[in-house]
Design a protein around this motif. Structure first.
Motif, PDB file in Angstrom:
ATOM      1  N   HIS A  96       0.843  -1.196   0.000  1.00 54.93           N
ATOM      2  CA  HIS A  96       0.000   0.000   0.000  1.00 54.93           C
ATOM      3  C   HIS A  96       0.874   1.240   0.000  1.00 54.93           C
ATOM      4  O   HIS A  96       2.026   1.246   0.453  1.00 54.93           O
ATOM      5  CB  HIS A  96      -0.950   0.015   1.203  1.00 54.93           C
ATOM      6  N   GLY A 131       1.321   1.994  -4.870  1.00 57.47           N
ATOM      7  CA  GLY A 131       1.032   0.603  -4.540  1.00 57.47           C
ATOM      8  C   GLY A 131       0.841  -0.235  -5.786  1.00 57.47           C
ATOM      9  O   GLY A 131       1.293  -1.389  -5.856  1.00 57.47           O
ATOM     10  N   ASN A 165      -2.734  -5.078  -4.073  1.00 55.64           N
ATOM     11  CA  ASN A 165      -2.607  -3.667  -3.715  1.00 55.64           C
ATOM     12  C   ASN A 165      -3.819  -3.251  -2.888  1.00 55.64           C
ATOM     13  O   ASN A 165      -4.956  -3.577  -3.231  1.00 55.64           O
ATOM     14  CB  ASN A 165      -2.517  -2.821  -4.995  1.00 55.64           C
ATOM     15  N   LEU A 166      -3.568  -2.521  -1.809  1.00 54.16           N
ATOM     16  CA  LEU A 166      -4.656  -2.006  -0.981  1.00 54.16           C
ATOM     17  C   LEU A 166      -5.359  -0.889  -1.748  1.00 54.16           C
ATOM     18  O   LEU A 166      -4.794   0.182  -1.957  1.00 54.16           O
ATOM     19  CB  LEU A 166      -4.123  -1.497   0.356  1.00 54.16           C
ATOM     20  N   GLY A 189      -5.378   2.906  -0.917  1.00 56.10           N
ATOM     21  CA  GLY A 189      -4.248   3.142  -0.043  1.00 56.10           C
ATOM     22  C   GLY A 189      -4.589   3.541   1.386  1.00 56.10           C
ATOM     23  O   GLY A 189      -5.686   3.295   1.897  1.00 56.10           O
TER      24      GLY A 189
END
Length: 556
Positions: free
Chosen positions: A505, A512, A528-529, A532
């Motif tokens: 992230h 990210g 990937n978060l 973010g």
């Protein structure tokens, strides 16, 4: 042809004026139970706040002006109290003197709108809605008499409730906002509602969530938790329901939603009776089911549809997207379609995209950050909904997305829209384009994402959370359990990463994504978060969960 219209304002007056433009010979009579037949009801809160200074500017048309321009017979203070479908007559009562008359019709249009639920009993405290000119006259009179130090309780944190709060604060009133649910503006998902709550608190509003009014007496409101709030005025903004009393008593079909059932031409179950406005069921654009959407734009549009059908040039109504926008202390909140909360409740599969773009090019002064959320069908890539919260530029982005939804564009196709660009208006890759790029990456498998509310389960299952922001950003606040590995160092330090799945992230998701692409190509299982750190923080704040830590620097 004698057409009677019950109710003015948006739906009724739109039908009346459109029908006149189509048929000069028609006899058109409008009955309005109040003293004003055409006024800007969406502007009423802003007159209370002093933003709109001229009360007369809210009064769009009068019976005299409508008679002169459109040859309409407009009768104010006249309430239709009964419909006889067999005789094709209505019984009309004068609200001032109680006299009644019977009026015949060839065609009848119901435009009664919506009504509030059971009213709060004030017991000496003035209780008003914000729906009519009489309401704002009463509210401003009370506030003028009180002068400085006035207190008000606003019950309900929907669109009207928030507008009431903002304008009362503008007048110097101390405001307490009482909301039944956990967050203001319940159509928003939690992480998108968090900035709304923050704006309210920043402007001194006493926000009471998960609360209802239990009693009102002697200048105070008691909530269901036992707390007591002193007040001089109560604004009732708990929402509305369709006003279907006339339709029900006449045997006109009312649907399961509580709204009058109509076909695509606004005809009711009686072919001589049409219905438009807030009292009417709409067709939902997402699932084609009957729904209630109380928006002035739809009321105007459907009034026109009814008039066209009566004049013999029928064009069907299109399904409703529920596009809406509200301003609050400089914050702009907009939405269209369904929320994630609604999609989850319906069991409908969906994909989520969060972005945090600027309103225009970052190097040009005055850029403001937005939070954008797209809801997408994972099979067809159809846009199911969107929410945007920010400052400048929110309005035009929600309109672009609403237009894309109406035109059947997919989420990925947003990336290919050719939108106007100059530094003071947008970016070369507009905010809408950027959301489309993220959607396209997910659709093609170029990246995999995880949502803020899924992170704990992923880490519990063994995933390692990697913060790819700079060391300085990490030191100012980090997600619990995250370790720092700046993006620019990943290539040289990839061997230091632990085995097993990874979640990366950054602040808003862009770095990210770059990290996820790099690590994926190096053979790692990585997600990937989405949105973010910023989205995660908003979600945690909204749900009251543990917020970020200030680490003493945990590094890989």
């Amino acid at each position: 042809m004698r057409t009677l219209i019950i109710g003015g304002v948006a739906g009724g007056m739109s039908a009346a004026t459109r029908l006149r433009r189509l048929d000069e010979s028609a006899e058109i009579v409008v009955f309005e139970r109040g003293p004003y037949v055409s006024f800007a009801n969406c502007g009423l809160p802003y007159y209370v706040g002093g933003i709109i200074e001229d009360r007369n500017s809210l009064l769009l048309q009068t019976p005299t002006s409508l008679a002169a321009r459109f040859r309409l017979d407009v009768r104010v203070n006249e309430e239709v109290i009964r419909i006889d479908r067999g005789a094709k007559t209505v019984l009309v009562s004068n609200v001032l003197d109680g006299t009644s008359t019977a009026e015949s019709y060839d065609v009848l249009i119901l435009a009664a709108g919506a009504t509030t639920g059971p009213a709060l009993s004030g017991h000496g405290v003035p209780v008003r809605t914000l729906r009519t000119v009489d309401d704002v006259d009463a509210i401003t009179s009370v506030l003028d008499d009180l002068g400085t130090g006035a207190r008000a309780v606003v019950v309900g944190a929907g669109f009207i409730g928030l507008e009431a709060v903002e304008n009362l604060v503008a007048r110097g009133v101390h405001v307490t906002l009482v909301q039944r649910g956990p967050l203001p503006l319940s159509p928003l998902d939690p992480e998108m509602a968090s900035p709304v709550l923050e704006a309210l608190l920043d402007h001194g509003v006493d926000v009471r969530v998960n609360s209802t009014v239990a009693d009102v007496r002697a200048g105070q409101v008691q909530l269901d938790d036992g707390s007591v709030i002193k007040t001089d005025l109560i604004i009732e903004a708990r929402g509305v329901r369709p006003d279907t009393n006339l339709a029900r008593s006449a045997g006109v079909t009312v649907g399961a939603t509580g709204g009058i059932t109509v076909d695509e031409y606004q005809r009711t179950s009686d072919p001589s009776i049409y219905a438009v406005g807030d009292a009417v069921e709409k067709t939902d654009a997402i699932d084609a089911a009957a729904t209630l959407v109380t928006m002035a734009g739809l009321a105007n549009r459907h009034g026109r549809t009814a008039a066209d059908a009566i004049a013999g040039i029928a064009e069907p109504s299109v399904p409703a997207l529920g596009t809406a926008i509200v301003g609050l202390f400089g914050l702009t909140v907009a939405m269209v379609g369904w929320s994630e909360t609604r999609l989850v409740a319906s069991g409908r599969p969906h994909r989520v995209v969060h972005t945090h773009p600027s309103s225009h090019a970052g190097y040009y002064p005055g850029a403001e950050q937005m939070s954008m959320k797209l809801l997408i069908d994972p099979e067809t890539e159809a846009l199911l909904g969107a929410q945007i919260v920010g400052g400048a530029g929110v309005d035009k982005r929600i309109d672009v997305i609403a237009t894309a939804m109406a035109g059947g564009l997919t989420a990925s196709q947003l990336s290919r829209l050719e939108l106007a660009y100059a530094p003071q208006f947008g970016s070369a890759k507009d905010a809408v384009n950027m959301a489309g790029y993220v959607a396209d990456n997910l659709a093609t498998g170029a990246t995999r994402s995880i949502q803020w509310h899924e992170l704990d389960d992923a880490m519990g299952a063994g995933a390692t959370l990697i913060d790819v922001r700079s060391v300085d950003e990490f030191s100012r606040g980090a997600l619990p359990g995250a370790v720092s590995l700046p993006l620019d160092e990943i290539r040289t330090r990839v061997s230091e990463l632990p085995d097993g799945p990874l979640v990366v992230h950054c602040q808003v998701g862009q770095r990210g994504h770059t990290a996820a692409r790099l690590l994926t190509q190096l053979g790692r299982d990585v997600r990937n978060l989405d949105g973010g750190y910023r989205t995660w923080l908003a979600g945690m704040s909204a749900t009251g969960t543990t917020a970020a830590t200030n680490p003493s620097l945990a590094h890989v």
